[in-house]
Design an enzyme around this catalytic site. Structure first.
Site, short mmCIF file in Angstrom:
data_model
loop_
_atom_site.label_atom_id
_atom_site.label_comp_id
_atom_site.label_asym_id
_atom_site.label_seq_id
_atom_site.Cartn_x
_atom_site.Cartn_y
_atom_site.Cartn_z
N ARG A 21 -6.75 -26.03 20.54
CA ARG A 21 -8.05 -26.69 20.70
C ARG A 21 -8.60 -27.14 19.47
O ARG A 21 -8.47 -28.31 18.83
CB ARG A 21 -9.29 -25.73 21.14
CG ARG A 21 -10.56 -26.39 21.79
CD ARG A 21 -11.42 -27.07 20.71
NE ARG A 21 -12.20 -25.98 19.83
CZ ARG A 21 -12.90 -26.30 18.93
NH1 ARG A 21 -13.13 -27.46 18.65
NH2 ARG A 21 -13.41 -25.24 18.37
N ASP A 22 -9.09 -26.44 18.36
CA ASP A 22 -9.59 -26.78 17.15
C ASP A 22 -8.31 -27.59 16.26
O ASP A 22 -8.65 -28.56 15.42
CB ASP A 22 -10.12 -25.75 16.27
CG ASP A 22 -11.03 -26.00 15.25
OD1 ASP A 22 -11.04 -27.07 14.95
OD2 ASP A 22 -11.81 -25.11 14.58
N HIS A 215 -15.08 -17.63 11.95
CA HIS A 215 -14.44 -18.85 11.98
C HIS A 215 -14.51 -19.58 10.86
O HIS A 215 -15.56 -20.02 10.41
CB HIS A 215 -14.91 -19.63 13.10
CG HIS A 215 -14.17 -20.88 13.43
ND1 HIS A 215 -13.09 -21.14 14.45
CD2 HIS A 215 -14.04 -22.05 12.66
CE1 HIS A 215 -12.61 -22.14 14.23
NE2 HIS A 215 -13.31 -22.88 13.49
N HIS A 217 -12.62 -22.12 7.65
CA HIS A 217 -11.71 -23.10 7.36
C HIS A 217 -11.42 -23.26 5.98
O HIS A 217 -12.05 -22.51 5.05
CB HIS A 217 -12.38 -24.80 7.60
CG HIS A 217 -12.34 -24.88 9.08
ND1 HIS A 217 -11.97 -26.12 9.55
CD2 HIS A 217 -13.22 -24.37 9.98
CE1 HIS A 217 -11.80 -26.31 10.94
NE2 HIS A 217 -12.82 -25.27 11.15
N CYS A 248 -12.75 -31.08 12.13
CA CYS A 248 -13.76 -31.47 13.07
C CYS A 248 -14.24 -32.72 13.00
O CYS A 248 -14.66 -33.47 11.97
CB CYS A 248 -14.93 -30.59 12.75
SG CYS A 248 -16.21 -30.60 14.01
N ASN A 257 -8.04 -24.91 9.83
CA ASN A 257 -8.58 -23.44 9.75
C ASN A 257 -7.53 -22.71 9.14
O ASN A 257 -6.37 -23.05 8.38
CB ASN A 257 -8.22 -23.10 11.32
CG ASN A 257 -9.07 -23.82 12.31
OD1 ASN A 257 -10.19 -23.40 12.36
ND2 ASN A 257 -8.65 -25.05 12.95
#
Length: 312
Positions: A21-22, A215, A217, A248, A257
């Site tokens: 997803r990300d 979460h 990055h 993003c 990430n």
């Protein structure tokens, strides 16, 4: 045992693969459905059990997630594996609930400025939407876990520094709204270990027995150091993406990430068993290389290998 405890057992490290997803939000090309399924199955064979599988967003704008329903069915077919899907509005929530996905995720911005620029709504309005999501969950047949991330929690792309008291206030508000867990997101990689550790410890205290996810990055090369600080502060759920894919579209400057393989190695080196075979995990990068040959992949372990004498 509650549904949350089943998916996120107490006193156990859970590492979530968010690359599907990300990791695919900003790529120029993306894997086919069959390649995504191979990616997930190969990681499952390596010991990964938690997968963020996609977003319920308009397929015309985000074609990389048009197959999210198929990917949810694939993860559901793997014993002990759990899928997570992102939703940003009520239409997406209803589609996610109908899909049977184990966890529905959503996002609230840490700053009013980012909330208005990104979602065209206030943070209070965003929390009201989260409450509505929780009401829809409670009325659904399978009652998935609901997770709300707080984006820009450690630094905002618009206003810069973020008051940690505001993040903690939002954390309390989200739990009051009915979420099962909260994710603290350093969306643009602003923070260092001290900031991450302090905010994580405070959020974990508020959460009590409920999970807090971190979460991170790796925008400024601090991802693994920050993950280590989060672990020391009591976090037991962390996100990463294979090869450090990610970014993003709503967060200028956000890069990949934390590298999932390196995150596994970090946890193991700190004495936290992950149940993941690192060498098998690194081998899955072959799927990404064949499907997205122009995308840069990162990772210290993929480059240098495991230290001599270290078991996978």
């Amino acid at each position: 045992m509650t549904r949350v405890q089943q998916i996120y057992p107490d006193n156990r490290i859970v590492l979530r693969e968010v690359g599907l997803r990300d990791g695919l939000q900003l790529v120029k090309t993306f894997p086919s459905t069959s390649a995504k399924q191979r990616w997930m199955r190969d990681e499952y064979a390596a010991g990964v059990r938690h997968f963020e599988v996609g977003s319920f967003l308009p397929a015309k704008t985000f074609p990389q997630f048009a197959d999210v329903g198929d990917i949810i069915q694939t993860v559901a077919s793997l014993p002990g594996a759990y899928g997570i899907a992102l939703t940003l509005n009520e239409r997406g929530v209803n589609e996610a609930l109908a899909s049977g996905v184990a966890e529905v995720a959503t996002v609230v911005s840490a700053t009013e400025e980012h909330s208005q620029a990104n979602a065209n709504r206030s943070r209070e309005s965003a929390i009201a939407n989260v409450k509505r999501l929780c009401e829809l969950r409670d009325a659904s047949a399978h009652k998935p876990v609901v997770n709300s991330a707080i984006s820009m929690a450690l630094g905002c792309s618009i206003v810069g520094p973020v008051d940690p008291k505001e993040v903690l206030r939002l954390t309390e508000k989200l739990f009051e709204a009915g979420v099962d867990m909260v994710a603290i997101a350093d969306t643009v990689g602003y923070a260092g270990p001290k900031q991450v550790g302090e905010l994580t410890a405070a959020a974990v205290k508020i959460a009590g027995a409920r999970p807090i996810c971190i979460h991170l990055h790796d925008t400024r090369g601090m991802g693994i150091a920050n993950a280590s600080a989060a672990l020391d502060a009591g976090a037991r759920v962390l996100d990463g993406s294979l090869g450090g894919l990610g970014g993003c579209p709503f967060a200028p400057g956000a890069t990949g990430n934390v590298v999932f393989e390196d995150l596994v190695f970090l946890c193991e080196s700190k004495g936290f068993a992950t149940g993941i075979d690192i060498e098998k995990l690194i081998a899955v990068r072959g799927v990404l290389k064949s499907e997205m040959p122009d995308e840069a992949l990162y990772g210290g372990l993929a480059r240098a290998g495991l230290p001599r004498g270290k078991a996978a």
